[in-house]
Design a protein around this motif. Structure first.
Motif, short mmCIF file in Angstrom:
data_model
loop_
_atom_site.label_atom_id
_atom_site.label_comp_id
_atom_site.label_asym_id
_atom_site.label_seq_id
_atom_site.Cartn_x
_atom_site.Cartn_y
_atom_site.Cartn_z
N LEU A 20 0.83 -1.20 0.00
CA LEU A 20 0.00 0.00 0.00
C LEU A 20 0.86 1.25 0.00
O LEU A 20 1.76 1.41 0.85
CB LEU A 20 -0.91 -0.01 1.23
N GLY A 21 0.61 2.13 -0.95
CA GLY A 21 1.30 3.41 -1.00
C GLY A 21 0.59 4.44 -0.13
O GLY A 21 -0.10 4.11 0.84
N HIS A 22 0.71 5.71 -0.53
CA HIS A 22 0.12 6.77 0.31
C HIS A 22 -0.26 7.96 -0.57
O HIS A 22 0.16 8.07 -1.72
CB HIS A 22 1.12 7.20 1.40
N ASN A 23 -1.07 8.86 -0.01
CA ASN A 23 -1.49 10.06 -0.73
C ASN A 23 -1.36 11.33 0.12
O ASN A 23 -2.01 12.32 -0.14
CB ASN A 23 -2.92 9.92 -1.26
N VAL A 32 7.95 1.16 2.59
CA VAL A 32 7.47 -0.13 2.12
C VAL A 32 8.61 -1.04 1.69
O VAL A 32 8.42 -2.24 1.51
CB VAL A 32 6.49 0.03 0.95
N ALA A 33 9.80 -0.45 1.49
CA ALA A 33 10.96 -1.23 1.08
C ALA A 33 12.21 -0.42 1.38
O ALA A 33 12.15 0.81 1.55
CB ALA A 33 10.90 -1.56 -0.41
N THR A 34 13.34 -1.10 1.47
CA THR A 34 14.63 -0.45 1.72
C THR A 34 15.58 -0.74 0.57
O THR A 34 15.66 -1.88 0.09
CB THR A 34 15.25 -0.94 3.04
N GLY A 75 5.55 4.11 -2.63
CA GLY A 75 6.57 4.34 -1.61
C GLY A 75 5.93 4.45 -0.23
O GLY A 75 4.77 4.09 -0.05
N PRO A 76 6.67 5.00 0.75
CA PRO A 76 8.04 5.52 0.66
C PRO A 76 9.08 4.39 0.59
O PRO A 76 8.84 3.29 1.07
CB PRO A 76 8.21 6.32 1.94
N PHE A 77 10.24 4.75 0.03
CA PHE A 77 11.37 3.83 -0.07
C PHE A 77 12.52 4.38 0.78
O PHE A 77 13.01 5.48 0.55
CB PHE A 77 11.81 3.66 -1.52
N ARG A 78 12.92 3.58 1.77
CA ARG A 78 14.01 3.97 2.66
C ARG A 78 15.34 3.73 1.97
O ARG A 78 15.56 2.68 1.35
CB ARG A 78 13.93 3.16 3.95
N HIS A 202 -10.00 10.99 3.63
CA HIS A 202 -9.58 10.30 2.43
C HIS A 202 -8.07 10.01 2.40
O HIS A 202 -7.53 9.63 1.37
CB HIS A 202 -9.96 11.12 1.20
N ALA A 203 -7.42 10.19 3.54
CA ALA A 203 -5.97 9.95 3.60
C ALA A 203 -5.67 8.45 3.51
O ALA A 203 -6.34 7.63 4.14
CB ALA A 203 -5.40 10.52 4.89
N ILE A 204 -4.67 8.11 2.71
CA ILE A 204 -4.12 6.76 2.63
C ILE A 204 -2.69 6.84 3.14
O ILE A 204 -1.88 7.60 2.59
CB ILE A 204 -4.17 6.21 1.19
N LEU A 205 -2.37 6.09 4.15
CA LEU A 205 -1.12 6.30 4.89
C LEU A 205 -0.24 5.06 4.93
O LEU A 205 0.45 4.79 5.90
CB LEU A 205 -1.44 6.79 6.30
N GLY A 206 -0.27 4.29 3.84
CA GLY A 206 0.63 3.15 3.69
C GLY A 206 0.50 2.15 4.80
O GLY A 206 -0.59 1.77 5.21
N GLY A 207 1.64 1.72 5.32
CA GLY A 207 1.68 0.67 6.33
C GLY A 207 1.53 1.17 7.76
O GLY A 207 1.72 0.39 8.71
N LEU A 208 1.18 2.44 7.94
CA LEU A 208 0.96 2.97 9.28
C LEU A 208 -0.21 2.22 9.94
O LEU A 208 -1.21 1.92 9.29
CB LEU A 208 0.64 4.46 9.21
#
Length: 417
Positions: A20-23, A32-34, A75-78, A202-208
């Motif tokens: 899942l990404g974010h907006n 989501v990945a390093t 993303g985000p990508f660390r 309507h916020a999408i906040l990835g893996g939070l």
């Protein structure tokens, strides 16, 4: 091909993907990945409205476009070892539409779209002259775009991401919210609004963790404008071969990307002025430790443009000055002078048979060039817009024989208000 670290399934919505990404922008959205400095990788990107806009002859979807949901960022990508104060180097190795899919219901599957946004739902650069919603669908053939809604032109797209950036620190996020909130307070009922405040629903906040979405969503910044972290800069020359240097504000940098465009004119003047699409982007990252202080890049990214842009050799340029349509003199207003240059180009194109809306959509999508040509000669700023003549089927140059007439076809669909 680089390893794809963010795969998207075209048959699933953005929120139903495996990753899942974010907006929104917020430092607490987890990566989501390093990746490591020196790594190359591929990222799939969803079209910014997640499939809400259709390949049809209606503009109702543009009128009702769900602005609260954008952008659908990957993303985000660390980046391992990145620390605040560093510069993150990002090379764009390749970028394109959804691979191996040349037809389908999603923008990027052989087609894309441009929209003039209604004044009540986002507006545009020329919203007072064009307050209604219109749409143009563009078909892709290799790197060439054509449209049944704007006939008589074809051009090579400068494919690029409209949005890429690093995560803000908590302090930087607070700065954004404070200064944009102060601007909104000067005219809170303005249509379109002066800025977009945080909006949690309507916020999408990835893996939070989901129990944190309401709190973080109420703080998180909307992705619509460009800011110190890069963000939604919409730079058409930000294409394959570009190298970007982003300030790092949080550990890991937390890089995100999205809002891919098949083509765009300078300014993205219809708001959804680019040819929007989903697709892929291949990136390589590296670090300059302490680079923000070393090079004085403390706010806003710097970049080296790519070298694969179309080579147009002949242009027809239109100028504008900082005088309103009502004849009021403004002082060195470059925003106004670019508006006037665009309006002059639109007026000119109508003499060849285009409707004003078709001409406006064309200026948003085709690789026109916009320039600040004079900003010191009081009281008039001068801006110019350059149209590449080779993209037109007819000779666009003025001559004693008068303007050739194109067949405007079915025209650009207009939404019913």
């Amino acid at each position: 091909m680089p390893t794809n670290i963010f795969k998207l399934d075209s048959n699933k919505r953005f929120v139903d993907q495996e990753k899942l990404g974010h907006n929104r922008w917020h430092p607490e959205i987890p990566p989501v990945a390093t990746v490591k400095p020196g790594d190359s990788f591929r990222v799939d990107c969803r079209e910014w409205f997640d499939g809400a806009i259709k390949n049809d002859d209606s503009a109702q979807d543009i009128l009702d476009a769900p602005l609260l949901t954008v952008h659908t960022l990957s993303g985000p990508f660390r980046v391992e070892g990145a620390q605040p104060g560093d510069l993150l180097i990002v090379d764009i190795l390749d970028v394109g539409p959804i691979p191996q899919e040349d037809s389908g219901p999603l923008a990027g599957q052989g087609w894309g779209y441009t929209g003039i946004f209604a004044k009540r739902n986002g507006g545009s650069f020329l919203t007072d002259q064009f307050p209604d919603a219109y749409k143009a669908v563009w078909d892709f053939s290799g790197q060439t775009a054509t449209s049944r809604h704007v006939p008589g032109v074809s051009f090579t797209g400068i494919i690029h991401p409209g949005l890429m950036g690093t995560a803000p620190s908590a302090g930087l996020l607070a700065t954004w919210n404070n200064r944009e909130g102060a601007l909104i307070a000067t005219d809170p009922d303005r249509v379109p609004p002066l800025a977009l405040p945080p909006e949690a629903e309507h916020a999408i906040l990835g893996g939070l963790a989901r129990d944190q979405w309401a709190r973080v969503g109420s703080e998180a910044a909307r992705t619509a404008p460009p800011r110190e972290n890069g963000g939604n800069q919409d730079i058409k020359n930000f294409t394959k071969g570009s190298r970007v240097f982003y300030p790092v504000f949080v550990d890991g940098a937390n890089l995100s990307v999205g809002d891919l465009h098949f083509s765009q004119g300078d300014g993205e003047i219809t708001f959804c002025g680019a040819i929007e699409m989903g697709g892929f982007i291949d990136l390589r990252v590296d670090l300059i430790k302490g680079g923000m202080e070393t090079y004085g890049v403390s706010e806003n990214a710097i970049f080296m443009p790519g070298n694969v842009e179309p080579q147009y050799s002949e242009w027809l340029a239109f100028s504008g000055t900082s005088v309103t349509l009502d004849g009021e003199q403004k002082y060195l207003d470059s925003h106004l002078s670019y508006q006037r240059a665009c309006l002059h180009a639109i007026d000119y194109l109508t003499k060849f048979g285009y409707s004003p809306e078709q001409a406006y959509l064309l200026l948003g999508a085709a690789p026109i060039e916009g320039r600040l040509s004079g900003v010191v000669d009081i009281p008039n700023s001068c801006s110019t817009v350059y149209l590449p003549t080779a993209i037109f089927d007819v000779d666009l140059r003025p001559s004693s024989s008068g303007p050739a007439q194109i067949d405007p076809g079915i025209g650009a669909p207009r939404a019913n208000a």
